[in-house]
Design a protein around this motif. Structure first.
Motif: not given
Length: 538
Positions: A482-497, A503-516
């Motif tokens: 849950x902590x890992x997921x929360x850190x990812x979401x917090x960082x995602x929100x920061x990068x989006x703002x 978006x697909x580049x942000x997904x890669x930076x956060x360790x997601x293999x697919x944007x979906x």
């Protein structure tokens, strides 16, 4: 708590199920990910996994092969099969492999949670059956001799049990009712040729002697026996209800002599036998045992094949040794297990006995002091510390020769030193855990784009993954995933703002293999897609 493993060669499926489904709502503590059958087997060898959700078609080890291996090596683990194929032959083979359920892709979150819930309910029922009264009763019966012997040993060593607790234990172990009945102890020491036997052969001889005792004494006495720490066979014996206390008082001694001869003639070995004086069960058991040990040591010594009966006056002779200090559990054992409250209670009982019986005895005061100081030094050194570091100025009292003149002074010093030791060790443990948590979080922050699996985190801190997961949850009240997921979401929100990356580049930076997978996880967390979030806040 339940642990679950998701296996699929399509990484986005694994990541989506892992990140977006509310597994905690079912009481699932940890969710592991594997992208092949081999990775799944590696995880199963490291963790106690309760449920496996696996795809049926995977390169290398297929889902069916994985399930077959799980059924062979981890029979308690339940398997759920996922497949994009509706061919009945797959379902039929899955059923033959012992699969709990078979779901067709695409699987909805609702259907998957419902299936996992059914499997969890089945697991719970199976474990309830394991711990059912019938199974426990069977296990107790299988281990009756050992359990009976352990209970008697506890009583001989002075362990205190309430009358109700002791009666319940004895009834469960199918022992005769000894309560408030006069009894005698018979202590047997194996000698001569018996001393040359290996453990297996010696155990057989002890078993044979116990059967001889039962055969010879059963006419008039109920018996219960154990092997004590000195390798003596100790029998507590009481007359049967129909036998008068005045009937042939010499019968017991004569029969003990017959036992001694029978062992010599038929087992080709010698034994010495000591019969204690009479006492009441259970109040006199420890006294009878200690007086018998003392008589064996002082009157029989190293001589072989002797027989001795203590006079009835012996039971009236009060032993001058402290009982509470040496009865189990000892101070060393309590301190080793970090049972601080029990240690303090043990010390209180020791000093209560001192005040009641030996308040004027400097010799007993020294005996307790040396024992307590030794136990404190032992546990300090075992934890890599110096005792003076733990108890501070109270250590100076130990260097003064005879530091205490009264029981109350020694009591206050012991309890105060115990509290200081506990505070120091608790603080050291807390500090080490805080350092560990900070190290884990630092690693996650630095490796968010690559591998922040539980295994990689555990490898980084050189600890077992199960320990890492447990300690993190214990210290933070949050699952590591849950902590890992929360850190990812917090960082995602920061990068989006604040950023301009796609978006697909942000997904890669956060360790997601697919944007979906990123889109799905983000919407699960924030209630909107990444693009909607960017449009709203940028």
């Amino acid at each position: 708590m339940i642990q679950l493993l998701i296996v699929d060669d399509e990484a986005h499926v694994v990541d989506r199920f892992h990140a977006t489904i509310d597994w905690a709502s079912l009481g699932i503590e940890q969710v592991f990910k594997a992208y092949s059958g081999k990775e799944a087997l590696d995880l199963l060898e490291q963790f106690s996994i309760d449920i496996v959700i696996t795809d049926i078609q995977m390169p290398g080890i297929s889902g069916l092969q994985l399930i077959a291996e799980i059924n062979l090596r981890w029979q308690k683990t339940k398997c759920i099969l996922l497949s994009g194929y509706s061919d009945f032959n797959y379902a039929k083979e899955a059923i033959l492999q012992g699969t709990e359920d078979y779901l067709l892709k695409p699987v909805t979150e609702k259907d998957l949670l419902a299936t996992v819930k059914r499997v969890m309910d089945k697991l719970q029922k199976e474990w309830q059956e394991v711990f059912s009264k019938q199974r426990l009763t069977y296990t107790v019966k299988e281990n009756l001799p050992l359990l009976r012997g352990n209970l008697l040993n506890d009583l001989l060593q002075g362990r205190k049990l309430t009358e109700q607790s002791l009666r319940e234990k004895m009834q469960m172990l199918e022992l005769p009712d000894f309560h408030e009945r006069t009894c005698v102890l018979m202590m047997i020491r194996l000698e001569s040729d018996f001393l040359e036997y290996d453990i297996s052969h010696l155990s057989l001889m002890e078993y044979a002697i116990s059967n001889m005792v039962e055969e010879l004494f059963a006419e008039k006495f109920d018996s219960w026996h154990t092997k004590d720490a000195h390798d003596y066979l100790v029998f507590v014996m009481k007359r049967k209800q129909l036998i008068s206390d005045n009937e042939d008082p010499a019968w017991l001694e004569r029969t003990a002599s017959v036992l001694q001869s029978a062992v010599n003639n038929y087992l080709k070995g010698k034994i010495s036998i000591l019969l204690s004086s009479w006492g009441e069960f259970p109040s006199d058991i420890t006294t009878l045992y200690n007086s018998s040990l003392s008589a064996f040591r002082k009157r029989i010594g190293s001589e072989h094949e002797l027989f001795m009966r203590l006079g009835d006056e012996s039971v009236q002779t009060e032993l001058s040794a402290l009982q509470r200090l040496y009865e189990p559990p000892t101070l060393n054992h309590l301190l080793e297990a970090a049972r601080w409250e029990d240690t303090e209670e043990k010390l209180s009982l020791i000093f209560d006995e001192m005040e009641a019986k030996f308040s004027e005895s400097q010799e007993h005061l020294l005996e307790v002091y040396f024992s307590v100081a030794s136990a404190f030094a032992y546990i300090a050194h075992k934890n890599g510390r110096q005792l003076h570091q733990l108890i501070g100025s109270d250590y100076d009292r130990m260097t003064e020769g005879i530091p205490f003149r009264t029981v109350n002074q020694l009591r206050e010093w012991s309890i105060r030193s115990l509290h200081r030791m506990r505070e120091d060790m608790d603080q050291e443990r807390m500090d080490s855990r805080v350092t560990l948590i900070n190290d884990i979080r630092s690693f996650i922050d630095q490796h968010l784009a690559s591998d922040v699996s539980l295994q990689s985190i555990a490898d980084h801190v050189y600890l077992h993954p199960v320990y890492v997961s447990k300690i993190y949850k214990l210290e933070t009240s949050e699952n590591l995933s849950d902590y890992v997921n929360r850190v990812r979401m917090d960082k995602a929100a920061y990068l989006l703002k604040n950023g301009h990356d796609k978006i697909y580049e942000i997904a890669t930076q956060l360790g997601y293999q697919r944007p979906h997978s990123f889109n799905h996880a983000f919407k699960k967390h924030y209630g909107m897609t990444p693009q909607e979030y960017r449009d709203q806040y940028s």
